[in-house]
Design a protein around this motif. Sequence first.
Motif, PDB file in Angstrom:
ATOM      1  N   VAL A 108       1.113  -1.321  -0.147  1.00 54.96           N
ATOM      2  CA  VAL A 108       0.423   0.152   0.165  1.00 54.96           C
ATOM      3  C   VAL A 108       1.299   1.482   0.139  1.00 54.96           C
ATOM      4  O   VAL A 108       0.736   2.277  -0.675  1.00 54.96           O
ATOM      5  CB  VAL A 108      -1.058  -0.153   1.183  1.00 54.96           C
ATOM      6  CG1 VAL A 108      -1.631   1.063   1.482  1.00 54.96           C
ATOM      7  CG2 VAL A 108      -1.769  -1.200   1.455  1.00 54.96           C
ATOM      8  N   LEU A 109       2.124   1.275   0.609  1.00 55.74           N
ATOM      9  CA  LEU A 109       2.837   2.372   0.944  1.00 55.74           C
ATOM     10  C   LEU A 109       3.756   2.441  -0.829  1.00 55.74           C
ATOM     11  O   LEU A 109       3.803   3.653  -0.995  1.00 55.74           O
ATOM     12  CB  LEU A 109       4.175   2.130   2.023  1.00 55.74           C
ATOM     13  CG  LEU A 109       5.023   3.429   1.872  1.00 55.74           C
ATOM     14  CD1 LEU A 109       4.465   5.282   2.656  1.00 55.74           C
ATOM     15  CD2 LEU A 109       6.128   3.123   2.513  1.00 55.74           C
ATOM     16  N   ALA A 110       4.211   1.246  -1.078  1.00 55.50           N
ATOM     17  CA  ALA A 110       4.664   1.906  -2.382  1.00 55.50           C
ATOM     18  C   ALA A 110       3.571   2.624  -3.277  1.00 55.50           C
ATOM     19  O   ALA A 110       3.953   2.922  -4.671  1.00 55.50           O
ATOM     20  CB  ALA A 110       5.234   0.321  -3.370  1.00 55.50           C
ATOM     21  N   ARG A 111       1.684   2.013  -3.694  1.00 56.37           N
ATOM     22  CA  ARG A 111       1.686   2.183  -4.089  1.00 56.37           C
ATOM     23  C   ARG A 111       0.610   4.508  -4.306  1.00 56.37           C
ATOM     24  O   ARG A 111       0.983   5.191  -4.359  1.00 56.37           O
ATOM     25  CB  ARG A 111       0.072   1.933  -3.857  1.00 56.37           C
ATOM     26  CG  ARG A 111      -0.922   2.388  -5.021  1.00 56.37           C
ATOM     27  CD  ARG A 111      -2.749   1.381  -4.185  1.00 56.37           C
ATOM     28  NE  ARG A 111      -3.485   1.761  -5.119  1.00 56.37           N
ATOM     29  CZ  ARG A 111      -4.983   1.986  -5.155  1.00 56.37           C
ATOM     30  NH1 ARG A 111      -4.893   0.174  -4.065  1.00 56.37           N
ATOM     31  NH2 ARG A 111      -5.848   2.135  -5.118  1.00 56.37           N
ATOM     32  N   ALA A 112       1.134   4.612  -2.200  1.00 61.80           N
ATOM     33  CA  ALA A 112       1.199   5.237  -2.292  1.00 61.80           C
ATOM     34  C   ALA A 112       1.993   6.689  -2.594  1.00 61.80           C
ATOM     35  O   ALA A 112       1.778   7.749  -3.281  1.00 61.80           O
ATOM     36  CB  ALA A 112       0.561   5.688  -0.995  1.00 61.80           C
ATOM     37  N   ASP A 113       3.360   6.192  -2.744  1.00 62.86           N
ATOM     38  CA  ASP A 113       4.877   6.702  -2.670  1.00 62.86           C
ATOM     39  C   ASP A 113       4.478   6.652  -4.433  1.00 62.86           C
ATOM     40  O   ASP A 113       5.409   8.269  -4.433  1.00 62.86           O
ATOM     41  CB  ASP A 113       5.831   6.007  -2.028  1.00 62.86           C
ATOM     42  CG  ASP A 113       6.759   6.502  -2.057  1.00 62.86           C
ATOM     43  OD1 ASP A 113       6.283   7.807  -1.449  1.00 62.86           O
ATOM     44  OD2 ASP A 113       7.969   5.809  -1.274  1.00 62.86           O
ATOM     45  N   ASN A 114       3.770   6.695  -5.368  1.00 60.40           N
ATOM     46  CA  ASN A 114       3.885   6.524  -6.327  1.00 60.40           C
ATOM     47  C   ASN A 114       2.367   6.456  -7.453  1.00 60.40           C
ATOM     48  O   ASN A 114       2.687   5.362  -8.123  1.00 60.40           O
ATOM     49  CB  ASN A 114       5.092   5.564  -7.204  1.00 60.40           C
ATOM     50  CG  ASN A 114       6.366   6.016  -7.374  1.00 60.40           C
ATOM     51  OD1 ASN A 114       7.194   6.478  -6.810  1.00 60.40           O
ATOM     52  ND2 ASN A 114       6.624   5.069  -5.851  1.00 60.40           N
ATOM     53  N   PRO A 115       1.657   7.261  -7.035  1.00 65.85           N
ATOM     54  CA  PRO A 115       0.294   7.066  -7.173  1.00 65.85           C
ATOM     55  C   PRO A 115       0.077   7.255  -9.176  1.00 65.85           C
ATOM     56  O   PRO A 115       0.667   8.059  -8.995  1.00 65.85           O
ATOM     57  CB  PRO A 115      -0.749   7.807  -6.079  1.00 65.85           C
ATOM     58  CG  PRO A 115       0.463   9.011  -5.566  1.00 65.85           C
ATOM     59  CD  PRO A 115       1.976   8.441  -5.787  1.00 65.85           C
ATOM     60  N   GLY A 116      -1.158   7.040  -9.101  1.00 65.23           N
ATOM     61  CA  GLY A 116      -1.297   7.508 -10.556  1.00 65.23           C
ATOM     62  C   GLY A 116      -2.137   9.007  -9.887  1.00 65.23           C
ATOM     63  O   GLY A 116      -2.669   9.080  -9.389  1.00 65.23           O
ATOM     64  N   LEU A 117      -1.718   9.714 -10.557  1.00 64.49           N
ATOM     65  CA  LEU A 117      -1.451  11.571 -10.274  1.00 64.49           C
ATOM     66  C   LEU A 117      -3.270  11.628 -11.010  1.00 64.49           C
ATOM     67  O   LEU A 117      -3.622  11.462 -12.345  1.00 64.49           O
ATOM     68  CB  LEU A 117      -0.689  12.546 -10.955  1.00 64.49           C
ATOM     69  CG  LEU A 117       0.266  12.221  -9.674  1.00 64.49           C
ATOM     70  CD1 LEU A 117       1.628  13.348  -9.428  1.00 64.49           C
ATOM     71  CD2 LEU A 117       0.008  11.661  -7.764  1.00 64.49           C
ATOM     72  N   GLY A 118      -3.856  12.643 -10.859  1.00 64.17           N
ATOM     73  CA  GLY A 118      -4.457  13.783 -11.559  1.00 64.17           C
ATOM     74  C   GLY A 118      -6.437  13.002 -11.308  1.00 64.17           C
ATOM     75  O   GLY A 118      -6.197  12.344 -10.437  1.00 64.17           O
ATOM     76  N   GLY A 119      -6.866  14.254 -11.780  1.00 66.26           N
ATOM     77  CA  GLY A 119      -8.171  13.473 -11.017  1.00 66.26           C
ATOM     78  C   GLY A 119      -8.873  14.738 -10.102  1.00 66.26           C
ATOM     79  O   GLY A 119      -8.357  15.648  -9.486  1.00 66.26           O
ATOM     80  N   VAL A 120     -10.103  15.242  -9.405  1.00 66.31           N
ATOM     81  CA  VAL A 120     -10.274  15.906  -9.042  1.00 66.31           C
ATOM     82  C   VAL A 120     -11.693  14.587  -7.913  1.00 66.31           C
ATOM     83  O   VAL A 120     -12.322  14.341  -8.816  1.00 66.31           O
ATOM     84  CB  VAL A 120     -11.007  17.683  -9.457  1.00 66.31           C
ATOM     85  CG1 VAL A 120     -12.026  17.884  -8.778  1.00 66.31           C
ATOM     86  CG2 VAL A 120      -9.631  17.728  -9.692  1.00 66.31           C
ATOM     87  N   CYS A 121     -12.474  15.225  -6.783  1.00 65.60           N
ATOM     88  CA  CYS A 121     -13.182  14.574  -6.324  1.00 65.60           C
ATOM     89  C   CYS A 121     -13.860  15.402  -4.805  1.00 65.60           C
ATOM     90  O   CYS A 121     -12.683  16.575  -4.145  1.00 65.60           O
ATOM     91  CB  CYS A 121     -12.150  13.402  -5.271  1.00 65.60           C
ATOM     92  SG  CYS A 121     -11.796  13.850  -3.933  1.00 65.60           S
ATOM     93  N   LYS A 122     -14.965  15.634  -4.186  1.00 62.85           N
ATOM     94  CA  LYS A 122     -15.191  16.741  -3.688  1.00 62.85           C
ATOM     95  C   LYS A 122     -14.893  16.162  -2.622  1.00 62.85           C
ATOM     96  O   LYS A 122     -15.245  14.936  -2.410  1.00 62.85           O
ATOM     97  CB  LYS A 122     -16.959  17.489  -4.127  1.00 62.85           C
ATOM     98  CG  LYS A 122     -17.418  17.402  -5.344  1.00 62.85           C
ATOM     99  CD  LYS A 122     -18.179  18.193  -5.472  1.00 62.85           C
ATOM    100  CE  LYS A 122     -18.756  18.830  -6.762  1.00 62.85           C
ATOM    101  NZ  LYS A 122     -20.241  19.688  -6.976  1.00 62.85           N
ATOM    102  N   ILE A 123     -15.695  17.065  -1.165  1.00 55.56           N
ATOM    103  CA  ILE A 123     -15.339  16.730   0.040  1.00 55.56           C
ATOM    104  C   ILE A 123     -16.265  15.680   0.174  1.00 55.56           C
ATOM    105  O   ILE A 123     -16.284  14.688   1.294  1.00 55.56           O
ATOM    106  CB  ILE A 123     -15.293  17.626   1.085  1.00 55.56           C
ATOM    107  CG1 ILE A 123     -13.691  18.511   1.005  1.00 55.56           C
ATOM    108  CG2 ILE A 123     -14.835  16.719   2.532  1.00 55.56           C
ATOM    109  CD1 ILE A 123     -12.662  17.492   0.629  1.00 55.56           C
ATOM    110  N   ARG A 124     -17.225  16.284  -0.528  1.00 53.96           N
ATOM    111  CA  ARG A 124     -19.195  15.618  -0.045  1.00 53.96           C
ATOM    112  C   ARG A 124     -18.653  13.813  -0.634  1.00 53.96           C
ATOM    113  O   ARG A 124     -19.153  13.277  -0.053  1.00 53.96           O
ATOM    114  CB  ARG A 124     -20.347  16.434  -0.436  1.00 53.96           C
ATOM    115  CG  ARG A 124     -21.568  15.507  -0.549  1.00 53.96           C
ATOM    116  CD  ARG A 124     -22.619  16.343  -1.194  1.00 53.96           C
ATOM    117  NE  ARG A 124     -22.165  17.418  -2.288  1.00 53.96           N
ATOM    118  CZ  ARG A 124     -22.131  17.438  -3.720  1.00 53.96           C
ATOM    119  NH1 ARG A 124     -22.231  15.972  -3.761  1.00 53.96           N
ATOM    120  NH2 ARG A 124     -21.807  18.151  -4.806  1.00 53.96           N
ATOM    121  N   GLU A 125     -18.000  13.754  -1.578  1.00 55.72           N
ATOM    122  CA  GLU A 125     -18.322  12.374  -1.956  1.00 55.72           C
ATOM    123  C   GLU A 125     -16.787  11.082  -0.729  1.00 55.72           C
ATOM    124  O   GLU A 125     -17.836  10.756  -1.228  1.00 55.72           O
ATOM    125  CB  GLU A 125     -17.425  13.007  -3.449  1.00 55.72           C
ATOM    126  CG  GLU A 125     -18.552  13.785  -4.522  1.00 55.72           C
ATOM    127  CD  GLU A 125     -17.459  13.338  -5.573  1.00 55.72           C
ATOM    128  OE1 GLU A 125     -18.062  12.586  -6.727  1.00 55.72           O
ATOM    129  OE2 GLU A 125     -16.301  13.787  -6.325  1.00 55.72           O
TER     130      GLU A 125
END
Length: 257
Positions: A108-125
Amino acid sequence: LVARANAIARGERSAIGPLKNHGTREMAQLTESFMAMARRLSDRSDYLSTFASHVSHELKTPLTSLKGAVELMRDGEASMSPDERARFLANIAEDGARMDLLLDRLRVLARADNPGLGGVCKIREIESALRIRFADIEITREGEDAKAPMSLENALIVFDNLIDNARKHGAKRVRIKAQEQNGRLFIHVADDGAGISPGNRARIFDAFFTTRRDQGGAGMGLMIVQAMLRAHDGDIALAESEAGAAFILELPSTNAH
């Protein structure tokens, strides 16, 4: 600049810095970019070295225990009682589970360290998804329904770890408050759990630090959160709180120009 590049390649950290004379503005910009890159690579190298040392230490403990238990069972199997054999097997299973947990969190850390960037989400979501995932926790949202500059999937990795930590420390309620200021998005996450003792406040972001080791804690939740946020040009900090634990998440504002 070539001389500095060669010095940096030889491992001379003192060579990372501005030149005394740049000659032209373009050369100054090039040097600044080069030094920033060299500094990031140097910091990354330090991070990987320290992290590898921590991982080796964390895995060595259960491995040593497993090896000892196997040797004792092999050498004294004939004289072992059923209770003793059962106890050794239970210890082996526990150490195996510990290693499995560590490896899973490392993935999980490896994924968090090099994640797929981009996208937007609302705090409500994010709030809606968290209420489904944590039905036993009362989750409330205050402030602006701002947009976070990351995919909902990546955002949930951040908030899942924060709320799971809160739940494991006795929290029943979590409050999320978002506010945009000076081109940055600040998200305040507070819970009503046991909180963080003064003696531990400086260590909570250290690799593998946990107060729940005897209960199976891996000490990687906040490290994963920090890695994911930093990959998105953000960060996390511990906030002052009268009760429970509180964190401030900082990210670029999607409204910044």
